[in-house]
Enzyme design. Structure first.
Site, PDB file in Angstrom:
ATOM      1  N   ASP A   1     -10.670   1.764  -3.862  1.00  0.00           N
ATOM      2  CA  ASP A   1     -11.207   1.396  -2.554  1.00  0.00           C
ATOM      3  C   ASP A   1     -12.726   1.305  -2.596  1.00  0.00           C
ATOM      4  OD1 ASP A   1      -8.956   0.947  -1.128  1.00  0.00           O
ATOM      5  OD2 ASP A   1      -8.978   2.822   0.006  1.00  0.00           O
TER       6      ASP A   1
ATOM      7  N   ASP B   1       0.830  -1.207   0.000  1.00  0.00           N
ATOM      8  CA  ASP B   1       0.000   0.000   0.000  1.00  0.00           C
ATOM      9  C   ASP B   1       0.870   1.266   0.000  1.00  0.00           C
ATOM     10  OD1 ASP B   1      -2.378   1.426   0.117  1.00  0.00           O
ATOM     11  OD2 ASP B   1      -3.183   0.249   1.792  1.00  0.00           O
TER      12      ASP B   1
END
Ligand code: DGJ
Length: 700
Positions: A498, A441
């Site tokens: 997301d 990430d």
């Protein structure tokens, strides 16, 4: 004397030419030219005329337009010497190396202090041209801007399409009419970014997904880029891509752009999309197990967030496996004292409060269920509330008083000791635990963009890959904030967004297919009520949208009713049965006549089968569905087309389209020219259709 070179594949020809030893210019890029074309004659024929108000000669729109030769548009190079004085070179040819589908042109400036090199390659299978520029000097120089080799944009095009975006809203196409002057997009966040995806499409007039001409570009760099699309007063147009300006702050003796990928399609924007999809899949990504099927993912983020409890996670893993998952990814929250997002980034040590016996009990449980195990990291970041920051506050990138992002700072990846620390921590975890997957990430913007940071991150990824070649990595940056061919040369999947809201995902993945094949594009079945939009969507729709790409689940499986679990299991079973051929299929975006329908056709490599996903993204304006035209079928061949999810028909569909009661057999011509007539459906639903080409052409 004219120097000229050409690069060809079956679809396109790129011609470079130059007067004497001057820098070459791309004088033609379009459909393949005859082998007999007189290239020097073509160059002469294409020279534009002069009139009043112009210089007495036309400065070339070369592969690196030169301010020193009176080019009055944006130069391809902006440089100063170490003392900050502008350095405006004039290059001349010193060498040209031609190979099979490759060309390297080397130039020196007039006093020999500086050399410029442009490398071109054309891939005859994927139809992607790769172009890269480098600059070398005997004495230190300061680089302000270096464009990858400049390709012209067609003067016949009316518009250009580039991409904006945001968190949970990646890949928003922006169509801009060509006009005199500059359209500039620049990602200054230190990532390729949600905000400005490094890609551009210039469709010919009237081009759609399935017809017409199109040119497309993609800059393969993860550290932020700049794109300049310029129309000069004389009508010529140029496209420049390079690193974001100012991201090479240090003086140096060598600079290089990232590779620029470009392609021309004679048969619709889909031609560009397919070229990029295949090139990425077959040339850029390195697959640890090339022949293994893409495993169905389960990611626990939206199920538990930071609240890790071993017994619960085991239960969730068992349920995920029963639904069909084959890889379990333990997301954020397993290390340091990471109970929320304020702490512990940098402390890559398993949290003994949550995992007193380490990760082994969970991993063994996951393996016992037949699944692989993946682990989340965010290596480039540190929380001020962490042992790492307390020990090494000097490892942070940027000023001490910078604005934090998600309560975190960025580590200076240009420093070897930072990379060594991260390597040691990650390597220890990979060595001590059976981990075959990393979700990598990158959740904040850099305080200042710097190419050295990106090179540092690449170096760490490369070192880890060298030591653990069987570990796959997923590139995530608050969803799709770091998606580009640079990072995908080091990773095997992107977390596209997301947003697990299937309605949003349907659109995002439709647009992303302009550049990305299904095998790298993660898509998960989210919770019944989306955590990022609050929208409630039916499990059928959620399942089929995920089945369009690399499928996974991300909801808490304990929320599923028996019926929902049944629907999800059967969609997953369908995906597993088809993923083999779908992994090598082309994603073809369909020209839906109904703007409420977002549809695509995935066509097998041999053309013998396809699947159509027709998503009803909104309520249609007209009362009955419009026919949906398919593409790239053989006009003469007959196809059997069947509805995979006929069971999803609603009571409000009251008529008798043949597809409602069974398969139909139709010619490619009819399917492409008239189109398929689908049953009526609710918004937030998806028709899935399988097509098979029948053996004998012209018979049913
Ligand atoms: C942002 C990612 O996009 C999410 O999927 C999740 O991994 C969180 N970070 C974890 O902090």
């Amino acid at each position: 004397m004219i120097h000229s070179w050409r690069l060809d594949d079956a679809h396109q020809t790129l011609v470079l030419a130059a007067q004497g030893a001057r820098l070459a210019a791309v004088v033609y890029w379009g459909p393949r030219l005859p082998d007999s074309e007189d290239i020097a004659g073509l160059h002469a024929a294409g020279l534009i005329d002069l009139t009043g108000g112009m210089l007495d000669d036309i400065p070339a729109l070369s592969i690196c337009p030169e301010a020193g030769r009176s080019f009055q548009g944006q130069p391809g190079l902006v440089l100063s010497d170490d003392a900050g004085r502008p350095w405006v070179p004039e290059f001349h040819l010193v060498g040209a190396e031609e190979g099979e589908g490759s060309l390297v042109l080397s130039y020196a400036d007039d006093n020999g202090a500086l050399s410029y090199r442009a490398r071109f390659g054309i891939d005859r299978e994927t139809h992607v041209i790769t172009a890269q520029a480098s600059l070398e000097s005997a004495r230190p120089m300061r680089l302000h801007w270096l464009a990858a080799p400049v390709l012209p944009a067609s003067q016949h095009a009316a518009d250009m399409i580039d991409f904006a975006g945001r968190w949970c809203g990646e890949f928003q196409p922006v169509r801009t009419p060509w006009a005199p002057g500059i359209r500039m997009r620049e990602s200054r966040t230190g990532r390729s970014g949600h905000e400005h995806f490094p890609g551009l499409i210039v469709p010919g007039q009237g081009a759609t997904n399935t017809q017409g001409e199109a040119h497309a570009w993609h800059y393969g760099w993860s550290g932020g880029h700049r794109m300049v699309a310029e129309e000069l007063p004389d009508g010529r147009r140029q496209i420049q891509f390079g690193h974001a300006s100012g991201t090479e702050p240090e003086a140096g003796t060598r600079f290089e752009t990232a590779p620029l990928y470009a392609t021309f399609s004679p048969d619709g924007i889909n031609g560009c999309a397919v070229a990029f999809q295949r090139h990425l899949r077959d040339r850029i990504v390195t697959w640890p197990k090339p022949d293994a099927p893409r495993p169905v993912h389960y990611n626990c983020w939206e199920a538990v967030y930071f609240d890790h409890d071993l017994a619960e996670l085991k239960d969730i893993a068992s349920r995920a496996a029963a639904l069909g998952a084959e890889r379990f990814v333990l997301d954020d929250g397993w290390f340091g004292r990471r109970d929320d997002d304020t702490t512990s980034l940098g402390d890559w040590v398993i949290d003994a409060r949550k995992y007193p016996d380490g990760l082994t009990p969970l991993i063994e449980h996951v393996h016992g269920l037949g699944m692989g195990f993946g682990l989340w990291f965010e290596p480039e970041m540190v929380n001020p509330d962490s042992d790492l920051y307390r020990a090494r506050p000097d490892w942070v990138l940027g000023p001490a008083d910078q604005i934090p992002g998600r309560n975190q700072m960025v580590l200076d990846m240009s420093r070897r000791e930072v990379r060594d620390y991260l390597y040691d921590r990650i390597a220890a975890l990979l060595s001590d635990n059976a981990i075959d997957y990393i979700k990598w990430d990158h959740n904040r913007l850099l305080p200042t963009p710097d190419a050295e940071q990106t090179r540092g991150a690449y170096a760490l990824l490369d070192r880890l890959h060298g030591a653990f070649p069987m570990v796959e990595i997923e590139s995530c940056a608050s969803g799709g904030g770091r998606i580009d061919f640079g990072i995908l040369g080091r990773t095997q999947r992107v977390w596209l967004s997301d947003s697990n809201d299937a309605l949003e995902r349907l659109r995002i993945q439709h647009e992303a297919a302009l550049f990305l094949p299904a095998v790298v594009t993660g898509s998960h079945v989210g919770p019944r009520r989306s955590h990022t939009s609050g929208r409630v969507l039916d499990i059928r729709f959620r399942a089929w949208v995920a089945a369009q790409r690399h499928m996974g689940f991300e909801m808490d499986p304990r929320e599923l009713s028996e019926e929902e679990a049944g629907v999800l299991t059967s969609a997953t079973t369908w995906w597993k049965a088809n993923r083999g051929w779908m992994a090598r299929a082309d994603i073809l975006r369909l020209d839906s006549a109904d703007p409420a329908v977002i549809a695509e056709q995935q066509l097998a490599e041999d053309g013998a089968r396809f699947v159509v996903f027709a998503g009803q993204a909104a309520t249609s304006a007209q009362i009955s569905p419009r026919p949906l035209r398919l593409t790239r079928l053989s006009a003469e061949a007959m196809y059997r087309v069947d509805l995979v999810n006929r069971a999803d028909l609603t009571g409000l569909s009251r008529g008798n389209p043949a597809l409602k009661s069974g398969p139909v057999t139709l010619s490619g011509q009819y399917l492409m020219r008239h189109g398929l007539t689908l049953p009526w459906s609710f918004p937030g639903s998806m028709w899935v259709l399988e097509g098979t080409r029948l053996q004998e052409e012209g018979t049913s």
